[in-house]
Enzyme design. Structure first.
Site, PDB file in Angstrom:
ATOM      1  N   LYS A  63       0.857  -1.008   0.026  1.00 44.98           N
ATOM      2  CA  LYS A  63      -0.019  -0.271   0.002  1.00 44.98           C
ATOM      3  C   LYS A  63       0.968   1.297  -0.111  1.00 44.98           C
ATOM      4  CE  LYS A  63      -3.806  -2.154   2.275  1.00 44.98           C
ATOM      5  NZ  LYS A  63      -3.315  -3.479   2.968  1.00 44.98           N
ATOM      6  N   THR A 116     -11.105  -0.773   3.338  1.00 49.51           N
ATOM      7  CA  THR A 116     -12.503  -1.125   3.784  1.00 49.51           C
ATOM      8  C   THR A 116     -12.699  -1.015   5.293  1.00 49.51           C
ATOM      9  OG1 THR A 116     -11.371  -3.184   3.615  1.00 49.51           O
ATOM     10  CG2 THR A 116     -12.796  -2.738   1.831  1.00 49.51           C
TER      11      THR A 116
END
Ligand code: C5P
Length: 238
Positions: A63, A116
Site C-alpha cells: 500500500k 475497507t
C-alpha cells in the site's frame, strides 16, 4: 485441486512461520499475500523463496503512498523481485508513477481505493469530501484505472459496482473481507462468501484468518477452492 483465484494472506509474524504454513498448505494454495506485518520479519526473503523454490505466485501488499519520484524508485526496486501483484494507494499520481517503475516487468499494480476498514465518520475526520463511501470508491477506482492501474482492491460489496465501470474492462478486482459461511468475522465488517465475491466480479479473493487460524489450514483452503468451483460462484457475465 488448486485455484489461483484464492490468495492466502500469510499474516504471521515472520518468514519462518510463513514458510511452515506454506508447507502445510502444500499444493492446495498457489498464491500468497505477504504484507507489511512481515516486512521486518523476512517478508521479501520469503516471497523470493516461495517464488523461486516452489513456483508460487506472490502478492506483496505494501500500500505504497509518496511523491511520484519516490514511488517510481521503490517500485522499480521491487520489480526485480519477480512479484505478481503489488499494492499502492489509488491516487492517480501514485498509480502512474508505480506503472512507470514497474516498467516491462510482469508485476501488476493494484490500487487501494478507500481502506475497507474506514467508514464515513473516519473519512470526515480525514477531511475527505462529502459523499457516500461506495460512490467515492467508484470514483477513485475509475481514476486509478485511468491512471493505468492493472486492478483494484475492493470490498466484495463493491465488486459488482466496480465491475460495471467502463474503465474496469480487462482490469482485476481483488477482494479481501471474504468469509466462508459460518466463519468468524474477526474485525472484518463488510464481508461476503467466496462464491458471492467471485459471482459479483472478483478475479481473486484474499483470505487470511479463516485459513491460517484454522486447526487444519489445508482443509480450510480446500473447502474454499471447492466453493469457488461450485455453481453458486458462477458469474453469468464473466
Ligand atoms: O484474516 P483476513 O481474511 O481478514 O485477512 C484479510 C487480509 O486482507 C489481511 O492481510 C488484511 O490486511 C488485508 N486487507 C483487508 N482489507 C483491505 C486491504 C487488505 O482486509 N482493504
Amino acid at each position: 485441486m488448486t485455484d489461483d483465484r484464492l490468495i492466502v494472506a500469510l499474516d504471521v509474524p515472520n518468514a519462518l512461520s510463513g514458510a511452515e504454513l506454506a508447507t502445510q498448505l502444500g499444493d492446495a494454495v498457489n498464491f500468497y499475500k505477504i504484507g507489511l506485518g512481515m516486512l521486518t520479519g523476512g517478508g521479501l526473503a520469503l516471497a523470493n523463496e516461495l517464488k523461486q523454490e516452489q513456483g508460487k505466485r506472490i502478492f506483496l501488499d505494501m500500500k505504497l503512498f509518496d511523491i511520484g519520484a519516490t514511488i517510481e524508485a521503490a517500485v522499480r526496486g521491487l520489480a526485480q523481485f519477480d512479484l505478481d501483484f503489488l499494492t499502492v494507494h489509488g491516487d492517480p499520481h501514485v498509480v502512474a508513477a508505480a506503472k512507470e517503475g514497474a516498467g516491462a516487468s510482469d508485476m501488476k499494480i493494484l490500487a487501494v481505493t478507500i481502506l475497507t476498514s474506514l467508514d464515513r465518520a473516519d473519512l470526515d475526520v480525514c477531511q475527505i469530501r462529502a459523499g457516500d463511501v461506495s460512490e467515492l470508491v467508484g470514483a477513485r477506482a475509475a481514476r486509478a484505472f485511468e491512471a493505468g492501474a492493472d486492478g483494484v482492491i475492493a470490498s466484495p460489496q463493491e465488486a459488482a459496482m466496480i465491475r460495471a465501470l467502463p474503465q474496469a474492462q480487462d482490469r482485476l478486482i481483488v477482494t479481501p473481507g471474504v468469509r466462508p459461511a459460518g466463519a468468524d468475522l474477526g474485525d472484518q465488517k463488510r464481508v461476503a462468501t467466496p462464491a458471492n465475491a467471485v459471482a459479483d466480479g472478483a478475479d481473486h479473493i484474499v483470505v487470511g484468518r479463516p485459513v491460517w487460524k484454522s486447526s487444519n489450514p489445508r482443509a480450510a483452503a480446500e473447502a474454499i477452492v471447492a466453493e469457488l468451483n461450485s455453481p453458486q460462484a458462477h458469474n453469468p457475465n464473466h
